[in-house]
Design an enzyme around this catalytic site. Structure first.
Site, PDB file in Angstrom:
ATOM      1  CB  SER A 176     -23.633   6.414  25.109  1.00 27.60           C
ATOM      2  OG  SER A 176     -23.146   7.630  24.552  1.00 27.60           O
ATOM      3  CE  LYS A 180     -12.791   6.666  23.373  1.00 30.67           C
ATOM      4  NZ  LYS A 180     -12.463   7.474  24.573  1.00 30.67           N
ATOM      5  CG  ASP A 235     -11.848  11.705  24.919  1.00 24.75           C
ATOM      6  OD1 ASP A 235     -12.986  12.179  25.073  1.00 24.75           O
ATOM      7  OD2 ASP A 235     -11.638  10.500  24.692  1.00 24.75           O
ATOM      8  N   GLY A 283      -3.815   6.177  38.017  1.00 25.86           N
ATOM      9  CA  GLY A 283      -4.176   5.195  37.014  1.00 25.86           C
ATOM     10  C   GLY A 283      -3.332   5.309  35.767  1.00 25.86           C
ATOM     11  CE1 TYR A 328     -21.954   9.122  32.059  1.00 28.71           C
ATOM     12  CE2 TYR A 328     -19.785   9.564  31.133  1.00 28.71           C
ATOM     13  CZ  TYR A 328     -21.044   8.982  31.035  1.00 28.71           C
ATOM     14  OH  TYR A 328     -21.377   8.256  29.913  1.00 28.71           O
TER      15      TYR A 328
END
Length: 271
Positions: free
Chosen positions: A17, A68, A105, A128, A217
């Protein structure tokens, strides 16, 4: 002496992270010397005990997978944004001991697009159908005036995305992954697949493409993003999303109205 304030990111795995780097850079840039941000390897069974053991110095938590959804029953309230996708990535720990959940997000994705001048789009395509795809749909519900085509690999995923569209107020048209190259006809393409998921498509781009938002990323650039950049077309990546959603978290945790966007972006780029 100032009272210390703590925040952290939780998840499993968590060693990768970048959140500690981003948030601590923001604290340094804005002279919040009494703030610190850490990471903790926490899975679903360990989450209730961790939350129950937090002291008054704790102000906020960032959550990644697999927490989450697991965190929702442990909270006192969640925002409409988080409820819309049944996913919380931000927990604000209030002085009275209550815990409030949110999802940054979705506004983070929108803010990243706005920064590139994309405030509205007539249509879009999503590659996706996982958890990130539902957040992408929620963001598109606010900026897309027409249909969103979602390219999936199974009928079950198609049904799920259609249901998410109905729930979020988005016109969703599921399409088979075998036809995913047609996604590139859309003015905005959001790729939500895991690493390697779109590599087969990178060599099939038409001469003219719109904007790509590839939420990965690492590794970067993906083959698809690299091919897109060769066309000279706009490309956003996972760091754009990570930084913008972290800016929203920073504001909720600290209550500081200043934006640490520049400091967070520099920290992300220096990895």
């Amino acid at each position: 002496m100032a009272t210390p304030h703590r925040a952290a990111v939780l998840g499993s795995p968590i060693a990768h992270s970048l959140s500690p780097r981003l948030h601590n850079a923001a604290y340094r840039a804005l002279d919040l010397d009494d703030w610190s941000y850490d990471r903790f390897e926490i899975d679903e069974p360990a989450l209730p005990g961790f939350l129950g053991g937090l002291g008054p110095e704790w102000a906020g938590l960032s959550l990644t997978m697999p927490l989450k959804r697991a965190v929702i029953p442990l909270l006192d309230e969640i925002s409409d944004t988080a409820a819309s996708v049944e996913a919380v990535n931000t927990v604000v720990l209030r002085p009275d001991g209550s815990k409030a959940g949110d999802n940054t997000d979705i506004p983070g994705l929108i803010a990243a697009l706005h920064e590139r001048g994309i405030e509205k789009t007539e249509s879009a395509a999503i590659l996706g159908a996982g958890a990130t795809a539902s957040s992408a749909l929620a963001a598109l519900a606010r900026i897309c005036t027409g249909e969103v085509t979602v390219y999936v690999r199974s009928k079950r995923r198609a049904d799920e995305m259609r249901q998410w569209g109905d729930r979020l107020g988005v016109r969703v048209r599921p399409a088979d992954w075998a036809d995913a190259v047609r996604a590139f006809e859309a003015p905005l393409v959001i790729s939500t697949t895991p690493a390697g998921g779109t590599d087969e498509l990178a060599g099939q781009l038409p001469a003219q493409v719109g904007t790509l938002f590839d939420v990965l990323y690492e590794p970067w650039p993906t083959p698809l993003a690299a091919a897109w950049q060769e066309r000279g077309a706009p490309v956003l990546g996972g760091l754009d999303l990570l930084v913008h959603q972290a800016v929203f978290q920073f504001g909720q945790f600290t209550g500081d109205p200043r934006s640490p966007l520049a400091a967070m972006r520099e920290a992300a780029r220096s990895v």
